[in-house]
Write an enzyme that holds these catalytic residues in place. Structure first.
Site, PDB file in Angstrom:
ATOM      1  N   HIS A 192      38.984  40.024  38.798  1.00 31.70           N
ATOM      2  CA  HIS A 192      39.974  39.470  39.388  1.00 31.70           C
ATOM      3  C   HIS A 192      41.251  39.309  38.764  1.00 31.70           C
ATOM      4  O   HIS A 192      42.221  40.175  38.744  1.00 31.70           O
ATOM      5  CB  HIS A 192      39.569  38.240  40.236  1.00 31.70           C
TER       6      HIS A 192
ATOM      7  N   HIS B 288      38.428  31.278  39.462  1.00 33.54           N
ATOM      8  CA  HIS B 288      38.560  31.113  40.832  1.00 33.54           C
ATOM      9  C   HIS B 288      37.197  31.715  41.504  1.00 33.54           C
ATOM     10  O   HIS B 288      37.105  31.884  42.774  1.00 33.54           O
ATOM     11  CB  HIS B 288      39.674  32.476  41.320  1.00 33.54           C
TER      12      HIS B 288
END
Ligand code: FES
Length: 170
Positions: free
Chosen positions: A99, A118
């Site tokens: 990510h 995250h």
């Protein structure tokens, strides 16, 4: 402009299809011979450890293909896709989250990689598959080779793009 009959059109299309089909074996053959010529691959072959030293479900950190690319190797304890070694259970992955590049950590309880930034989760028993979270790509897998003569496990390539790079080899 002359109209083309359906029969003529299909014949022409068949010819194109035949040409493409003729070209396919040649391309496949070229790719195969390239894959067999491992010495020609640009990736280094880096010995990581001996299989006998590995403990099940215990990650072993290393870097590949260079010092700026952290990875981890794990002996899963049961055969897994892409696994190498006597039990076909040794796999390795980049630990940079796909990510935004945070370092993922291996959680031996659920046997998953977890990203603290995250909360993306990746599965090392299923080729680094992204299970949940913000990431959209699997963790890049480190291709391993096992040599039964000396029990060594070596990194030989990377499958997938390491986060932050345009090419895995700098
Ligand atoms: S950097 Fe890993 S989920 Fe965002």
């Amino acid at each position: 402009m002359a109209a083309i009959s359906r029969r003529v059109f299909l014949k022409a299309g068949g010819g194109v299809a035949a040409s493409v089909a003729i070209g396919v074996p040649a391309l496949t053959q070229a790719a195969t011979s390239s894959a067999e010529g491992r010495v020609n691959l640009p990736y280094p072959m880096n010995a990581i450890t001996k299989a006998e030293k590995l403990q099940v479900n215990t990650p072993v950190p290393f870097s590949y293909p260079d010092a700026a690319s952290p990875c981890v190797l794990i002996k899963m304890g049961t055969p897994v896709p892409g696994g190498v070694g006597p039990e076909r259970d040794i796999v390795a992955y980049s630990t940079l989250c796909t990510h935004m590049g945070c370092p993922v950590t291996y959680d031996p309880g659920p046997r998953l990689f977890k990203c603290p930034c995250h909360f993306s989760i990746f599965d090392p028993e299923h080729v680094g598959q992204m299970v949940s979270g913000q990431a959209t790509e699997n963790l890049p897998g480190i291709v391993l080779e096992y040599n039964p003569d000396d029990d060594s496990v070596s990194a030989v390539a990377v499958e997938g793009l390491i986060y932050g790079r345009q090419s895995n080899l700098l």
